[in-house]
Design a protein around this motif. Sequence first.
Motif, PDB file in Angstrom:
ATOM      1  N   LEU A  99      50.209 151.860  -1.609  1.00 39.33           N
ATOM      2  CA  LEU A  99      49.024 151.120  -2.033  1.00 39.33           C
ATOM      3  C   LEU A  99      47.988 151.044  -0.913  1.00 39.33           C
ATOM      4  O   LEU A  99      46.785 151.116  -1.162  1.00 39.33           O
ATOM      5  N   SER A 100      48.461 150.919   0.310  1.00 39.55           N
ATOM      6  CA  SER A 100      47.558 150.886   1.458  1.00 39.55           C
ATOM      7  C   SER A 100      46.801 152.205   1.588  1.00 39.55           C
ATOM      8  O   SER A 100      45.595 152.226   1.867  1.00 39.55           O
ATOM      9  N   ILE A 101      47.504 153.307   1.374  1.00 38.87           N
ATOM     10  CA  ILE A 101      46.860 154.619   1.410  1.00 38.87           C
ATOM     11  C   ILE A 101      45.818 154.719   0.302  1.00 38.87           C
ATOM     12  O   ILE A 101      44.705 155.214   0.515  1.00 38.87           O
ATOM     13  N   ALA A 102      46.174 154.231  -0.887  1.00 38.40           N
ATOM     14  CA  ALA A 102      45.239 154.264  -2.017  1.00 38.40           C
ATOM     15  C   ALA A 102      43.972 153.483  -1.700  1.00 38.40           C
ATOM     16  O   ALA A 102      42.861 153.911  -2.032  1.00 38.40           O
ATOM     17  N   LYS A 103      44.139 152.347  -1.050  1.00 38.52           N
ATOM     18  CA  LYS A 103      42.980 151.532  -0.683  1.00 38.52           C
ATOM     19  C   LYS A 103      42.095 152.278   0.300  1.00 38.52           C
ATOM     20  O   LYS A 103      40.855 152.273   0.172  1.00 38.52           O
ATOM     21  N   ASN A 104      42.710 152.941   1.268  1.00 34.84           N
ATOM     22  CA  ASN A 104      41.948 153.710   2.257  1.00 34.84           C
ATOM     23  C   ASN A 104      41.222 154.892   1.624  1.00 34.84           C
ATOM     24  O   ASN A 104      40.191 155.341   2.137  1.00 34.84           O
ATOM     25  N   LEU A 105      41.768 155.400   0.509  1.00 35.96           N
ATOM     26  CA  LEU A 105      41.144 156.536  -0.170  1.00 35.96           C
ATOM     27  C   LEU A 105      40.040 156.107  -1.137  1.00 35.96           C
ATOM     28  O   LEU A 105      39.392 156.958  -1.746  1.00 35.96           O
ATOM     29  N   GLY A 106      39.852 154.790  -1.292  1.00 31.09           N
ATOM     30  CA  GLY A 106      38.721 154.347  -2.099  1.00 31.09           C
ATOM     31  C   GLY A 106      39.035 153.562  -3.351  1.00 31.09           C
ATOM     32  O   GLY A 106      38.122 153.283  -4.139  1.00 31.09           O
ATOM     33  N   ALA A 107      40.300 153.191  -3.561  1.00 28.83           N
ATOM     34  CA  ALA A 107      40.610 152.351  -4.727  1.00 28.83           C
ATOM     35  C   ALA A 107      39.901 151.011  -4.587  1.00 28.83           C
ATOM     36  O   ALA A 107      39.877 150.422  -3.500  1.00 28.83           O
ATOM     37  N   GLY A 137      32.953 160.470 -11.510  1.00 29.77           N
ATOM     38  CA  GLY A 137      31.978 159.399 -11.654  1.00 29.77           C
ATOM     39  C   GLY A 137      32.509 158.043 -12.024  1.00 29.77           C
ATOM     40  O   GLY A 137      31.718 157.122 -12.262  1.00 29.77           O
ATOM     41  N   ALA A 138      33.828 157.860 -12.086  1.00 23.73           N
ATOM     42  CA  ALA A 138      34.382 156.553 -12.453  1.00 23.73           C
ATOM     43  C   ALA A 138      33.869 155.474 -11.506  1.00 23.73           C
ATOM     44  O   ALA A 138      34.041 155.584 -10.287  1.00 23.73           O
ATOM     45  N   PRO A 139      33.249 154.410 -12.038  1.00 23.72           N
ATOM     46  CA  PRO A 139      32.651 153.389 -11.168  1.00 23.72           C
ATOM     47  C   PRO A 139      33.663 152.426 -10.562  1.00 23.72           C
ATOM     48  O   PRO A 139      33.413 151.823  -9.522  1.00 23.72           O
ATOM     49  N   ARG A 140      34.809 152.279 -11.225  1.00 21.41           N
ATOM     50  CA  ARG A 140      35.806 151.331 -10.734  1.00 21.41           C
ATOM     51  C   ARG A 140      37.198 151.873 -11.027  1.00 21.41           C
ATOM     52  O   ARG A 140      37.500 152.285 -12.155  1.00 21.41           O
ATOM     53  N   VAL A 141      38.053 151.857  -9.985  1.00 21.27           N
ATOM     54  CA  VAL A 141      39.417 152.372 -10.113  1.00 21.27           C
ATOM     55  C   VAL A 141      40.392 151.356  -9.533  1.00 21.27           C
ATOM     56  O   VAL A 141      40.251 150.937  -8.378  1.00 21.27           O
ATOM     57  N   VAL A 142      41.367 150.964 -10.340  1.00 21.85           N
ATOM     58  CA  VAL A 142      42.452 150.079  -9.907  1.00 21.85           C
ATOM     59  C   VAL A 142      43.741 150.884  -9.941  1.00 21.85           C
ATOM     60  O   VAL A 142      44.009 151.601 -10.905  1.00 21.85           O
ATOM     61  N   ILE A 143      44.537 150.773  -8.881  1.00 28.57           N
ATOM     62  CA  ILE A 143      45.785 151.538  -8.811  1.00 28.57           C
ATOM     63  C   ILE A 143      46.964 150.599  -8.590  1.00 28.57           C
ATOM     64  O   ILE A 143      46.860 149.600  -7.865  1.00 28.57           O
ATOM     65  N   VAL A 144      48.077 150.918  -9.235  1.00 31.06           N
ATOM     66  CA  VAL A 144      49.251 150.043  -9.293  1.00 31.06           C
ATOM     67  C   VAL A 144      50.478 150.790  -8.774  1.00 31.06           C
ATOM     68  O   VAL A 144      50.667 151.969  -9.085  1.00 31.06           O
TER      69      VAL A 144
END
Length: 226
Positions: free
Chosen positions: A94-102, A80-87
């Motif tokens: 990072l591109s993969i993370a963005k595609n997965l919903g970051a 249920g986390a409403p906002r996730v930032v990944i570093v």
Amino acid sequence: MKFFGSPPTNGSLANKVVHPANLCFKLPDNVSLEEGAMCEPLSVGVHACRRAQIGPETNVLIMGAGPIGLITLLASRAFGAPRVVIVDVDDRRLSIAKNLGADEIIHVSTNIQVDVDEEVIKIQNAMGSGIDVSFDCVGYNKTMTTALNATQSGGKVCLIGLALTEMTVPLTPSAAREVDVIGIFRYRNTWPLCIEFLKTGKIDVKPLITHRFRFSQEEVEQAFRD
């Protein structure tokens, strides 16, 4: 503790293994064997989210966009986390993370000697509000220092990545802000929830399955090389 692949217990890279019946879980008809296999890394993310008590009011920072970082991203969303930032230091990951919903991705320096203050500000600005929980999926001095400094007062930092046995981190300033430090090692009692997430489609692990190899000595060795 007994764990497949941890001496003296052999791994499970075999046609058949002897396994305790009470620790076997049947896959639903709509969950493939490939997805079922992903319950193992997914369990790490699920266990971390349980330990850190992730919920609908928890903004999450993830240090590291490798396999476990990406799994933790998916698990955080499922909890249920409403906002996730990944570093990360790698733009491809990072591109993969963005595609997965970051929600936001942040590229940081590979130089562990660089002052982290500027990167912390960039991360906090990207979140747009307080960071409640940070997951360090790497486990280096810099990643842990960044996580501790970026997390808001009263928040939590969960150490998942265990790259170093000892670290030098700003623990006293973090304690003064009442930032809790917790850790995980593997997981426990996660399989039923992982299977439920896959069954209901709350988590989709299929994008993480990138290669397939036949079960022969030659192709197994090839898989390890690749």
